[in-house]
Design an enzyme around this catalytic site. Structure first.
Site, PDB file in Angstrom:
ATOM      1  N   PRO A   1     -54.535  59.329  29.656  1.00 25.00           N
ATOM      2  CG  PRO A   1     -55.860  58.337  31.309  1.00 25.00           C
ATOM      3  CD  PRO A   1     -54.695  59.255  31.127  1.00 25.00           C
TER       4      PRO A   1
ATOM      5  CG  HIS B   1     -67.357  51.869  19.886  1.00 18.76           C
ATOM      6  ND1 HIS B   1     -67.573  52.451  21.111  1.00 18.76           N
ATOM      7  CD2 HIS B   1     -67.747  50.583  20.021  1.00 18.76           C
ATOM      8  CE1 HIS B   1     -68.061  51.554  21.951  1.00 18.76           C
ATOM      9  NE2 HIS B   1     -68.168  50.412  21.315  1.00 18.76           N
TER      10      HIS B   1
ATOM     11  CE1 TYR C   1     -61.094  58.910  21.619  1.00 17.62           C
ATOM     12  CE2 TYR C   1     -61.877  57.226  20.093  1.00 17.62           C
ATOM     13  CZ  TYR C   1     -61.685  57.679  21.385  1.00 17.62           C
ATOM     14  OH  TYR C   1     -62.077  56.909  22.448  1.00 17.62           O
TER      15      TYR C   1
ATOM     16  CE  LYS D   1     -54.690  59.125  19.299  1.00 16.15           C
ATOM     17  NZ  LYS D   1     -55.727  58.184  18.903  1.00 16.15           N
TER      18      LYS D   1
ATOM     19  CE1 TYR E   1     -63.939  59.252  24.578  1.00 19.94           C
ATOM     20  CE2 TYR E   1     -62.369  60.023  26.208  1.00 19.94           C
ATOM     21  CZ  TYR E   1     -62.702  59.155  25.192  1.00 19.94           C
ATOM     22  OH  TYR E   1     -61.795  58.201  24.777  1.00 19.94           O
TER      23      TYR E   1
END
Ligand code: DHB
Length: 391
Positions: free
Chosen positions: A293, A72, A385, A297, A202
């Site tokens: 979560p 991704h 990220y 990570k 998200y």
């Protein structure tokens, strides 16, 4: 029995460390209370940072990930009726993440250890670690009704958040625990349905957070924020799909529904213990730290810990150099606290807190607006990220 490194816990940290040590000629024995099947089937998260992906590839455990994982290059943030893409790849200078389930990583590591003649003991009980203040600590345990005793140079506590080994570091005099609870949990599902989105979503909404992830062309992984006391039986399939759709439709997402074959509720915690070492004991992964979560990570931190530990143990066996072992806690805590902050930040920016006021809501939206419109702020999110490089 005698081994160089006794590893308690066959999760990502324990198995990866055993694999890395083997590659440098250091032997280890890994024990776990759980059976192999339970380890290989327990559903956990699924986002691998670039550093984790590279380490797996470079050390010969990346073939299935390459074949079945999804690279991704971006993620989406949905809020206030709009979808905003964060281009991870471009903003981070060419790094990205791979969506590949944690239990698949564990299957790959177990298969490779066994193929390389590794000693993995599943389904043990009554683990007892002794002699940490000596140069020959021991790990004893019951296996198939027999008492076994491992004599080692080092013991690694990689036994996850329900750890026994962490408590071998005396609390108060040596160990300090840092802890934060959150007033919500995630309801997670696996469903037979094609991906609703090419990249993760998200979503912030006035009904609470939702996350659209994926596992394969025919299986989706989705989550939504719920009260921590939620029971999976309280939610019918229809109600789950309606809720996920309601939390994301304002931003234009269309959820593809299908039969739900797994439901679970994940509790939220931030936790760190310091130091992560005591005598000949070194902690790695969830035994020492847990993150909520939202930042994806958890497993990546476990892998990063043992990457440092492998080098430190390597320096000890190659040159009797203990410097890297001595600085283990200080080295890994930098990344751990960076990830703690990032995970807390993503969580607090995207979730509805029970006591939130209209002021809090507007502040969250201002933050999301900044993160999606300022290249500097977006880069901060992207860099965190995809994760810091491993070395
Ligand atoms: C997944 C889990 C996460 O915690 C996250 O932030 C993104 C994706 C997953 O299970 O796919």
């Amino acid at each position: 029995m005698r081994t160089q490194v006794g590893i308690v816990g066959a999760g990502p940290a324990g198995l990866m460390l055993s694999h890395l040590l083997h590659q440098r000629g250091v032997d280890s024995v890994v024990i776990d209370l759980r059976g192999r099947q339970e380890i290989e089937e327990t559903i956990k998260a699924g986002v691998l940072e670039q550093g984790t992906v590279d380490l797996m590839t470079q050390t010969g455990v990346g073939d299935r990930m390459k074949r079945d994982g999804f690279v991704h290059h971006g993620i989406n943030l949905a809020f206030a009726g709009q979808m905003h893409r964060i281009d991870l790849h471009e903003l981070s200078g060419g790094r990205s993440v791979v969506v590949y389930a944690q239990h698949e990583v564990l299957k790959d590591l177990i298969a490779k250890r066994l193929q390389d003649g590794g000693d993995l003991r599943f389904g043990v009980s009554d683990t007892k670690v002794e002699g940490l203040d000596t140069e020959q600590p021991t790990v004893s345990f019951q296996q198939d009704g027999e008492l076994q005793r491992l004599e080692c140079d080092f013991v690694i506590g990689a036994d996850g958040s329900r750890t026994y080994t962490r408590f071998l570091i005396p609390e108060g005099t040596v160990r300090t625990d840092f802890f934060r609870q959150y007033p919500f949990a995630w309801f997670g599902i696996l469903a037979e349905a094609p991906p609703s989105s090419d990249e993760l979503i998200y979503a912030h909404s006035d009904r609470g957070f939702a996350l659209i992830s994926t596992r394969s062309p025919s299986v989706q992984r989705l989550y939504f924020q719920v009260d921590p006391s939620t029971n999976t039986d309280d939610w019918s399939d229809d109600r789950i799909w309606e809720e996920l759709q309601a939390r994301t439709s304002g931003a234009g997402a269309t959820i593809k529904a299908g039969p739900i074959f797994r439901k679970d509720v994940l509790q939220f915690r931030s936790f760190v213990c310091e130091p992560m070492q005591y005598g000949r004991l070194y902690l790695a992964g969830d035994a020492a730290h847990t993150v909520p979560p939202t930042g994806a990570k958890g497993m990546n931190l476990a892998i990063a810990d043992v990457h440092v530990l492998d080098r430190a143990l390597g320096a000890f066996y190659d040159a009797k150099d203990t410097g890297l072992l001595e600085s283990y806690t200080a080295t890994v805590l930098k990344r751990v606290w960076r990830a703690q902050h990032f995970s807390w930040w993503m969580t607090s920016m995207l979730h509805t807190f029970p006591d939130a006021t209209d002021f809090d809501l507007r502040r969250q939206l201002a933050e999301l607006e900044m993160v999606t419109s300022s290249p500097t702020a977006a880069k901060t999110l992207a860099d965190n990220y995809v994760g810091l490089p491993l070395s």
